[in-house]
Design an enzyme around this catalytic site. Sequence first.
Site, PDB file in Angstrom:
ATOM      1  N   PHE A  80      13.066  47.194   2.034  1.00 26.62           N
ATOM      2  CA  PHE A  80      12.750  46.344   2.827  1.00 26.62           C
ATOM      3  C   PHE A  80      13.049  46.939   4.358  1.00 26.62           C
ATOM      4  CE2 PHE A  80      12.912  42.816   6.214  1.00 26.62           C
ATOM      5  CZ  PHE A  80      11.680  42.566   5.901  1.00 26.62           C
ATOM      6  N   ASP A 120      18.401  53.446   6.559  1.00 26.13           N
ATOM      7  CA  ASP A 120      18.028  52.195   7.187  1.00 26.13           C
ATOM      8  C   ASP A 120      19.404  51.400   6.937  1.00 26.13           C
ATOM      9  OD1 ASP A 120      17.600  49.450   7.657  1.00 26.13           O
ATOM     10  OD2 ASP A 120      15.538  49.503   7.033  1.00 26.13           O
ATOM     11  N   LYS A 156      20.446  43.945  12.952  1.00 29.01           N
ATOM     12  CA  LYS A 156      21.408  42.530  12.521  1.00 29.01           C
ATOM     13  C   LYS A 156      22.566  42.223  13.152  1.00 29.01           C
ATOM     14  CE  LYS A 156      18.751  41.405   8.485  1.00 29.01           C
ATOM     15  NZ  LYS A 156      17.949  42.225   7.777  1.00 29.01           N
TER      16      LYS A 156
HETATM   17  C1  LIG Z   1      16.430  42.637   8.271  1.00 28.03           C
HETATM   18  C2  LIG Z   1      16.141  44.193   7.846  1.00 28.03           C
HETATM   19  C3  LIG Z   1      14.966  44.837   8.470  1.00 28.03           C
HETATM   20  C4  LIG Z   1      14.422  44.027   9.651  1.00 28.03           C
HETATM   21  O1  LIG Z   1      15.020  43.845  10.849  1.00 28.03           O
HETATM   22  P1  LIG Z   1      14.360  42.801  11.718  1.00 28.03           P
HETATM   23  O2  LIG Z   1      15.507  42.510  12.797  1.00 28.03           O
HETATM   24  O3  LIG Z   1      13.996  41.253  10.986  1.00 28.03           O
HETATM   25  O4  LIG Z   1      13.090  43.254  12.353  1.00 28.03           O
HETATM   26  C5  LIG Z   1      14.877  46.032   8.417  1.00 28.03           C
HETATM   27  N1  LIG Z   1      15.659  46.822   7.460  1.00 28.03           N
HETATM   28  C6  LIG Z   1      16.666  46.233   6.641  1.00 28.03           C
HETATM   29  C7  LIG Z   1      17.314  47.003   5.620  1.00 28.03           C
HETATM   30  C8  LIG Z   1      16.869  44.829   6.969  1.00 28.03           C
HETATM   31  O5  LIG Z   1      17.734  44.265   6.039  1.00 28.03           O
END
Ligand SMILES: *Cc1c(COP(=O)(O)O)cnc(C)c1O
Length: 395
Positions: A138, A223, A252
């Site tokens: 994700f 990520d 986050k």
């Molecule tokens: C939450 C998340 C995102 C997206 O972040 P947003 O601030 O909602 O755009 C991207 N990568 C990972 C691994 C996430 O947990």
Amino acid sequence: MKTEELMTQSDKNIIGTYRRQPVVLVKGSGARVWDSDGKEYLDFVAGIAVCSLGHSNPKVVAALQRQAELLTHVSNLYYTEPQIRLAGMLVENSFADKVFFCNSGAEANEAAIKLARKYAYDNSKGDRYEIITMRGSFHGRTLAAITATAQEKFHVGFAPLPKGFRYVPFNDVKVLEKAIRKKTCAVMVEPIQGESGVQMPSPGYLKGVRQICHDKGILLILDEVQTGMGRTGKLFAHEHFGIKPDIMTLAKALGNGYPLGALLTTDQVASAFGPGTHASTFGGNPLGMAAGIAVLRALLEDGVMDNCREVGAYLRERLSDLKKKHFTIQEVRGMGLMVGMDLTIDGAAIVRRCLERGLLINNAGEHILRFVPPLTISKEDVDRAVEILDEALEG
Ligand SMILES: *Cc1c(COP(=O)(O)O)cnc(C)c1O
């Protein structure tokens, strides 16, 4: 307005992109939040791994107040001191030499995708633009980020998607190695897959991915939007695995609830982003930077990550104990305070029962419960949460 009325108003005026729990939350403190009826909840969601220092953390609140009175926003046409300071702190405490600031995880990943392509464009003849990502990943909700997200359910109805992404299974270095071709410029991976239910990398996997990227001369993008900022017990999850990325994305927990994202990279890769190549109006604004500085300082100086490791181990131990009693629990896994639990039954029903009993948790995937409380949580709060979950699993 009463809770019922508020929810009706919400459904009337806000686009229905979210499936929400039937509560209106009005305030928070530490690991607790309260709803509009005054009911208290222990919060093991923490804004989805965002409020790592707890709700209304006094240091973050004070930093935001001070900065709001001093300077809120001036644009990146000018230098500002808080941006210089947070960048310095991130560089000093990571593999990176340089930082780009934005406002969310998707934006940070969008920047990473652009940077990887631009770096390849500047440094190779011919087309090199393809980015390989992992099944179950994700990476956010912009068009490029959903395309990087290798789960078809996020793609339905949004075609045509941007070209140049290719998917391989998570935890399989052999397939990854075969998938890399002339066109490939980067591999993008979460050290631990968060949204698909705290899926752990198998031993040696991330080291293998690092080695392949090195050998093939392509960039490794990590990520760490969810795993970063102390969540796993180290500042960045990749530190557990003895590797360094070429690009890392954060968001986050970086602002403890103030919207804040960042891309970190080396001098060499950063050279592909010259003036005019990328930008953000709000990115790096003084208010967000003040929040980030307060967060990073607390993580580094207040023993937050020690607490995360200790209480995280305790939480996993207590949840594993529950497994002996409830045969509906299949597995408990995780690192630090990023914990997942596989169930044989519907997770949403358990989430609802916990809510009724005063515990916020969420399900990532139909049969997986996710626990991502503030990193400052106590063992007593873990005991309370486990007690409530125990009852909820009884039915
Ligand atoms: C939450 C998340 C995102 C997206 O972040 P947003 O601030 O909602 O755009 C991207 N990568 C990972 C691994 C996430 O947990």
